[in-house]
Motif scaffolding. Structure first.
Motif, PDB file in Angstrom:
ATOM      1  N   VAL A   4       0.843  -1.192   0.000  1.00  0.00           N
ATOM      2  CA  VAL A   4       0.000   0.000   0.000  1.00  0.00           C
ATOM      3  C   VAL A   4       0.881   1.246   0.000  1.00  0.00           C
ATOM      4  O   VAL A   4       0.550   2.249  -0.639  1.00  0.00           O
ATOM      5  CB  VAL A   4      -0.971  -0.001   1.208  1.00  0.00           C
ATOM      6  CG1 VAL A   4      -1.755   1.293   1.289  1.00  0.00           C
ATOM      7  CG2 VAL A   4      -1.918  -1.185   1.131  1.00  0.00           C
ATOM      8  N   THR A   5       2.028   1.181   0.677  1.00  0.00           N
ATOM      9  CA  THR A   5       2.957   2.315   0.705  1.00  0.00           C
ATOM     10  C   THR A   5       3.456   2.631  -0.698  1.00  0.00           C
ATOM     11  O   THR A   5       3.512   3.791  -1.111  1.00  0.00           O
ATOM     12  CB  THR A   5       4.139   2.019   1.642  1.00  0.00           C
ATOM     13  OG1 THR A   5       3.624   1.765   2.947  1.00  0.00           O
ATOM     14  CG2 THR A   5       5.115   3.170   1.696  1.00  0.00           C
ATOM     15  N   GLN A   6       3.825   1.594  -1.465  1.00  0.00           N
ATOM     16  CA  GLN A   6       4.280   1.799  -2.837  1.00  0.00           C
ATOM     17  C   GLN A   6       3.161   2.367  -3.702  1.00  0.00           C
ATOM     18  O   GLN A   6       3.388   3.242  -4.532  1.00  0.00           O
ATOM     19  CB  GLN A   6       4.803   0.491  -3.429  1.00  0.00           C
ATOM     20  CG  GLN A   6       6.097   0.040  -2.790  1.00  0.00           C
ATOM     21  CD  GLN A   6       6.446  -1.389  -3.157  1.00  0.00           C
ATOM     22  OE1 GLN A   6       5.584  -2.259  -3.211  1.00  0.00           O
ATOM     23  NE2 GLN A   6       7.724  -1.627  -3.398  1.00  0.00           N
ATOM     24  N   ILE A  82       0.284  -8.066  -8.171  1.00  0.00           N
ATOM     25  CA  ILE A  82       0.665  -7.148  -9.242  1.00  0.00           C
ATOM     26  C   ILE A  82       2.018  -6.534  -8.896  1.00  0.00           C
ATOM     27  O   ILE A  82       2.265  -6.165  -7.752  1.00  0.00           O
ATOM     28  CB  ILE A  82      -0.425  -6.070  -9.463  1.00  0.00           C
ATOM     29  CG1 ILE A  82      -0.142  -5.242 -10.703  1.00  0.00           C
ATOM     30  CG2 ILE A  82      -0.617  -5.210  -8.249  1.00  0.00           C
ATOM     31  CD1 ILE A  82      -1.330  -4.417 -11.174  1.00  0.00           C
ATOM     32  N   ASP A  83       2.905  -6.484  -9.880  1.00  0.00           N
ATOM     33  CA  ASP A  83       4.231  -5.914  -9.593  1.00  0.00           C
ATOM     34  C   ASP A  83       4.182  -4.390  -9.673  1.00  0.00           C
ATOM     35  O   ASP A  83       3.237  -3.792 -10.212  1.00  0.00           O
ATOM     36  CB  ASP A  83       5.319  -6.499 -10.490  1.00  0.00           C
ATOM     37  CG  ASP A  83       5.235  -6.075 -11.947  1.00  0.00           C
ATOM     38  OD1 ASP A  83       4.713  -4.982 -12.243  1.00  0.00           O
ATOM     39  OD2 ASP A  83       5.730  -6.825 -12.805  1.00  0.00           O
ATOM     40  N   GLY A  84       5.191  -3.753  -9.111  1.00  0.00           N
ATOM     41  CA  GLY A  84       5.233  -2.302  -9.008  1.00  0.00           C
ATOM     42  C   GLY A  84       5.165  -1.593 -10.342  1.00  0.00           C
ATOM     43  O   GLY A  84       4.489  -0.572 -10.489  1.00  0.00           O
ATOM     44  N   LYS A  85       5.846  -2.126 -11.337  1.00  0.00           N
ATOM     45  CA  LYS A  85       5.868  -1.488 -12.658  1.00  0.00           C
ATOM     46  C   LYS A  85       4.465  -1.467 -13.277  1.00  0.00           C
ATOM     47  O   LYS A  85       4.012  -0.445 -13.769  1.00  0.00           O
ATOM     48  CB  LYS A  85       6.846  -2.231 -13.566  1.00  0.00           C
ATOM     49  CG  LYS A  85       6.960  -1.660 -14.951  1.00  0.00           C
ATOM     50  CD  LYS A  85       7.929  -2.466 -15.787  1.00  0.00           C
ATOM     51  CE  LYS A  85       7.928  -2.013 -17.223  1.00  0.00           C
ATOM     52  NZ  LYS A  85       8.757  -2.844 -18.076  1.00  0.00           N
ATOM     53  N   LEU A 151      10.002   9.112  -4.014  1.00  0.00           N
ATOM     54  CA  LEU A 151       9.293   8.836  -5.268  1.00  0.00           C
ATOM     55  C   LEU A 151       9.548   7.397  -5.680  1.00  0.00           C
ATOM     56  O   LEU A 151      10.694   6.964  -5.771  1.00  0.00           O
ATOM     57  CB  LEU A 151       9.761   9.787  -6.376  1.00  0.00           C
ATOM     58  CG  LEU A 151       9.456  11.260  -6.180  1.00  0.00           C
ATOM     59  CD1 LEU A 151      10.134  12.079  -7.277  1.00  0.00           C
ATOM     60  CD2 LEU A 151       7.958  11.500  -6.187  1.00  0.00           C
ATOM     61  N   HIS A 152       8.482   6.656  -5.939  1.00  0.00           N
ATOM     62  CA  HIS A 152       8.625   5.263  -6.376  1.00  0.00           C
ATOM     63  C   HIS A 152       9.324   5.236  -7.733  1.00  0.00           C
ATOM     64  O   HIS A 152       8.853   5.843  -8.687  1.00  0.00           O
ATOM     65  CB  HIS A 152       7.256   4.591  -6.470  1.00  0.00           C
ATOM     66  CG  HIS A 152       7.340   3.136  -6.791  1.00  0.00           C
ATOM     67  ND1 HIS A 152       7.835   2.226  -5.896  1.00  0.00           N
ATOM     68  CD2 HIS A 152       7.020   2.450  -7.902  1.00  0.00           C
ATOM     69  CE1 HIS A 152       7.808   1.020  -6.455  1.00  0.00           C
ATOM     70  NE2 HIS A 152       7.308   1.132  -7.670  1.00  0.00           N
ATOM     71  N   GLY A 153      10.481   4.582  -7.790  1.00  0.00           N
ATOM     72  CA  GLY A 153      11.264   4.519  -9.023  1.00  0.00           C
ATOM     73  C   GLY A 153      12.571   5.281  -8.917  1.00  0.00           C
ATOM     74  O   GLY A 153      13.459   5.104  -9.746  1.00  0.00           O
TER      75      GLY A 153
END
Length: 181
Positions: A4-6, A82-85, A151-153
């Motif tokens: 959920v954080t991501q 589900i993956d992050g991308k 920032l994610h990424g």
């Protein structure tokens, strides 16, 4: 496994997003229009355009259509499946489908090629920065190391490359001095 954080980082990196709750679920909206939420049992609900929903359903067998009053309105999938991308792409698509047209057009223009971000930061970092409206090194310098890493990424390598590029221009991240880098 995505958390959920991501999900929150991906959603909040987009312009004018607010985090709140909707029927007891963590939810994200743009100007009051919900585009993603997480159920108490850990399913992420997204509202991308129909073509994105169809592609997501084909790519994620654990997913299911999100339907309201008999009409499809999105996609639901266990967050753990589900993956992050993929999640980032769906969050972005859902944001674009729910954001006001002028805001979406401005974000699309900001996300178009251009700017002077170094290629060495990698595609995920470039997309995360553009998603946050950061297109130039001067805009990067307005952020702290911690803000960029949130920032994610954007990871430590990307921050190091950005810091080096800023130093070459006599700039530094907010809170750093050009001599400390």
């Amino acid at each position: 496994m995505t958390t959920v954080t991501q999900l929150g980082k991906a959603a909040l990196a987009l312009p004018e997003v607010e985090e709140g709750t909707h029927f007891g679920m963590v939810a994200f909206s743009v100007r009051g229009r919900g585009f993603v939420s997480v159920t108490k049992d850990g399913r992420v609900q997204l509202r991308p355009p129909q073509e994105e929903t169809d592609a997501a359903l084909a790519a994620h067998p654990a997913g299911e259509p999100l339907v309201r009053t008999g009409a499809p309105i999105g996609f639901r999938v266990p967050l753990a499946d589900i993956d992050g991308k993929d999640l980032n792409a769906l969050v972005r698509a859902a944001w674009f489908s729910r954001a006001p047209k002028r805001l979406a057009a401005a974000q699309a223009a900001a996300g178009s090629p251009g700017g002077d971000l170094p290629a060495g930061i990698g595609r995920p970092a470039t997309q995360a920065l553009r998603g946050a409206g950061v297109m130039t090194l001067e805009q990067v310098a307005q952020h702290s190391r911690a803000e960029l890493l949130a920032l994610h990424g954007v990871g430590p390598k990307a921050v190091r490359v950005l810091s080096e590029a800023l130093e070459q221009r006599g700039l530094a991240l907010r809170g750093d001095s050009p001599m400390d880098s």
